[in-house]
Design a protein around this motif. Structure first.
Motif, short mmCIF file in Angstrom:
data_model
loop_
_atom_site.label_atom_id
_atom_site.label_comp_id
_atom_site.label_asym_id
_atom_site.label_seq_id
_atom_site.Cartn_x
_atom_site.Cartn_y
_atom_site.Cartn_z
N ASP A 1 0.86 -1.19 0.00
CA ASP A 1 0.00 0.00 0.00
C ASP A 1 0.90 1.25 0.00
OD1 ASP A 1 -1.49 2.24 0.93
OD2 ASP A 1 -2.96 0.92 1.86
N LEU A 2 0.91 1.95 -1.14
CA LEU A 2 1.81 3.12 -1.29
C LEU A 2 1.60 4.16 -0.20
CD1 LEU A 2 2.17 4.33 -4.98
CD2 LEU A 2 3.98 3.79 -3.34
N ASN A 3 0.34 4.36 0.18
CA ASN A 3 0.03 5.35 1.20
C ASN A 3 0.68 4.97 2.54
OD1 ASN A 3 -1.24 7.66 2.14
ND2 ASN A 3 -3.07 6.53 2.76
N LYS A 4 0.56 3.68 2.90
CA LYS A 4 1.18 3.21 4.14
C LYS A 4 2.70 3.30 4.06
CE LYS A 4 -2.56 0.06 5.33
NZ LYS A 4 -2.96 -1.26 5.79
N ILE A 5 3.24 2.94 2.89
CA ILE A 5 4.70 2.99 2.71
C ILE A 5 5.19 4.43 2.92
CG2 ILE A 5 6.57 2.80 1.01
CD1 ILE A 5 5.02 0.44 -0.22
N SER A 6 4.45 5.40 2.36
CA SER A 6 4.91 6.79 2.43
C SER A 6 4.99 7.26 3.89
CB SER A 6 4.03 7.71 1.59
OG SER A 6 2.73 7.81 2.12
N TYR A 7 4.02 6.84 4.71
CA TYR A 7 4.06 7.24 6.13
C TYR A 7 5.09 6.42 6.92
CZ TYR A 7 0.33 10.63 5.74
OH TYR A 7 -0.40 11.74 5.41
N ALA A 8 5.30 5.17 6.53
CA ALA A 8 6.35 4.38 7.19
C ALA A 8 7.73 5.01 6.91
CB ALA A 8 6.30 2.93 6.71
N TYR A 9 7.89 5.55 5.69
CA TYR A 9 9.13 6.28 5.36
C TYR A 9 9.32 7.47 6.30
CZ TYR A 9 10.85 4.27 0.98
OH TYR A 9 11.41 3.45 0.04
N ARG A 10 8.20 8.18 6.55
CA ARG A 10 8.25 9.34 7.45
C ARG A 10 8.78 8.91 8.83
NH1 ARG A 10 4.97 13.62 8.33
NH2 ARG A 10 5.86 14.34 6.37
N ILE A 11 8.22 7.82 9.35
CA ILE A 11 8.62 7.35 10.68
C ILE A 11 10.10 6.95 10.68
CG2 ILE A 11 8.16 5.61 12.48
CD1 ILE A 11 5.96 7.82 12.01
N ALA A 12 10.51 6.20 9.63
CA ALA A 12 11.91 5.77 9.55
C ALA A 12 12.84 6.99 9.46
CB ALA A 12 12.10 4.87 8.33
N GLU A 13 12.41 8.00 8.71
CA GLU A 13 13.23 9.20 8.54
C GLU A 13 13.38 9.95 9.88
OE1 GLU A 13 11.60 12.12 5.84
OE2 GLU A 13 13.56 13.04 5.51
N VAL A 14 12.27 10.08 10.60
CA VAL A 14 12.30 10.80 11.88
C VAL A 14 13.19 10.05 12.87
CG1 VAL A 14 10.88 11.50 13.87
CG2 VAL A 14 10.06 11.93 11.54
N ILE A 15 13.06 8.74 12.93
CA ILE A 15 13.90 7.95 13.85
C ILE A 15 15.37 8.12 13.50
CG2 ILE A 15 14.50 5.60 14.59
CD1 ILE A 15 11.51 4.92 13.85
N ASP A 16 15.66 8.02 12.20
CA ASP A 16 17.05 8.11 11.77
C ASP A 16 17.65 9.47 12.13
OD1 ASP A 16 19.33 7.04 10.65
OD2 ASP A 16 18.86 7.75 8.63
N HIS A 17 16.86 10.53 12.01
CA HIS A 17 17.37 11.87 12.32
C HIS A 17 17.50 12.12 13.82
CE1 HIS A 17 16.68 12.86 8.13
NE2 HIS A 17 17.28 14.01 8.33
N PHE A 18 16.56 11.60 14.60
CA PHE A 18 16.51 11.96 16.02
C PHE A 18 17.44 11.15 16.91
CE2 PHE A 18 12.34 14.34 15.99
CZ PHE A 18 12.88 15.46 16.59
N PHE A 19 17.65 9.88 16.54
CA PHE A 19 18.33 9.01 17.48
C PHE A 19 19.69 8.57 16.94
CE2 PHE A 19 13.77 8.67 18.14
CZ PHE A 19 13.69 9.10 19.45
N PRO A 20 20.76 8.95 17.62
CA PRO A 20 22.09 8.53 17.18
C PRO A 20 22.28 7.03 17.40
CG PRO A 20 22.23 9.73 19.25
CD PRO A 20 20.80 9.76 18.84
N GLU A 21 23.35 6.51 16.83
CA GLU A 21 23.62 5.09 17.02
C GLU A 21 23.90 4.80 18.49
OE1 GLU A 21 25.91 2.81 14.08
OE2 GLU A 21 26.09 4.70 12.99
N ALA A 22 23.57 3.57 18.89
CA ALA A 22 23.83 3.09 20.24
C ALA A 22 23.18 3.96 21.31
CB ALA A 22 25.34 3.00 20.49
N THR A 23 22.02 4.53 20.96
CA THR A 23 21.29 5.34 21.92
C THR A 23 20.51 4.41 22.87
OG1 THR A 23 19.74 7.18 22.10
CG2 THR A 23 19.19 5.51 20.50
N ASP A 24 20.09 4.92 24.02
CA ASP A 24 19.28 4.12 24.93
C ASP A 24 17.96 3.80 24.24
OD1 ASP A 24 17.96 2.95 26.98
OD2 ASP A 24 17.62 4.80 28.10
N SER A 25 17.72 2.53 23.99
CA SER A 25 16.58 2.16 23.15
C SER A 25 15.37 1.68 23.94
CB SER A 25 17.01 1.08 22.17
OG SER A 25 17.51 -0.03 22.88
N ALA A 26 15.43 1.79 25.27
CA ALA A 26 14.34 1.25 26.09
C ALA A 26 13.01 1.86 25.67
CB ALA A 26 14.61 1.56 27.56
#
Ligand SMILES: [Zn+2]
Length: 252
Positions: free
Chosen positions: A85-110
């Motif tokens: 579902d392209l619509n779902k994919i587009s919003y999943a991209y948004r979430i992945a992008e936000v996570i990638d920008h906000f959280f550095p590697e080896a961050t506390d993931s709890a």
């Protein structure tokens, strides 16, 4: 070489060399990690189907001083509804992008791994475009809170007075809503309607099963989505690439 194992969610994939890929994965054990997946672009790679974008997989790594190398991968959930579902994919991209920008590697993931997984499961099961958009907005609000940027939506972020029921301004500079009296000329802000303010408050703290039960208009779901994109882009100091993709898909 040390080895380790973890469940993980594939957030980003890039080609590397002739037959390899680099993957950005959010793992339950170590938060965000970048790993090298060797040979996965070969036609008969056994691991390739298990490291598709947004897959939830059980992963095994070799760890050297320079890098983590993926050794094995088994799919736990492939989110096939989402991926078709392209619509779902587009919003999943948004979430992945936000996570990638906000959280550095080896961050506390709890708690973060579960948040991402719950969000993808909710999107996968969602039936209509408004639910998908609301799920994304709820996830963005929860991710902001995890990153220490929980927006103040209940009192004026500048003067701390209670907000009366009317349109207020969302000001990333002040960390949330401000009343009109506190809006100086230099403040970059976005007006948010009464209905949208109530929706933002609800989405920030409600469990996913309540988020998907909500029935709101297309226009207010778009208003909160746009308000939050504005807020995120100010904090991240760059445009979200997923916004163009979302707009393109919605115009099809
Ligand atoms: Zn104020």
């Amino acid at each position: 070489m040390a080895t380790w194992a973890s469940e993980g969610i594939i957030l980003k994939r890039n080609n590397w060399g002739e037959t390899d890929k680099t993957l950005t994965i959010f793992t339950r054990q170590r938060g965000k990690v970048r790993v090298l997946a060797k040979g996965v672009r070969r036609v008969h790679s056994r691991r390739a189907p298990n490291i598709e974008l947004f897959n939830h997989s059980k992963l095994f790594f070799h760890e050297s001083k320079e890098t983590n190398i993926l050794s094995e991968a088994d799919t736990v959930t492939s989110f096939n509804n989402l991926k078709s579902d392209l619509n779902k994919i587009s919003y999943a991209y948004r979430i992945a992008e936000v996570i990638d920008h906000f959280f550095p590697e080896a961050t506390d993931s709890a708690g973060l791994f579960e948040l991402i997984l719950d969000c993808l499961e909710t999107m996968d099961a969602s039936g209509d475009s408004i639910s998908i958009r609301l799920t994304s907005t709820a996830a963005e609000l929860k991710l902001l809170a995890h990153a220490g940027f929980r927006p103040q939506l209940f009192v004026c972020s500048k003067c701390s007075r209670a907000l009366i029921e009317q349109t207020h301004l969302l000001s990333p500079e002040h960390g949330g809503l401000i009343d009109r009296g506190c809006n100086g000329e230099m403040t970059l802000s976005k007006p948010v309607s009464v209905e949208a303010i109530k929706l933002l408050r609800f989405l920030m703290d409600s469990p996913w099963e309540e988020v998907v039960k909500l029935r709101v208009s297309e226009s207010v779901s778009k208003e909160v989505d746009q308000a939050l994109s504005f807020y995120l882009e100010y904090i991240l100091e760059e445009k979200l690439r997923s916004t163009n993709f979302i707009n393109k898909v919605e115009s099809l």
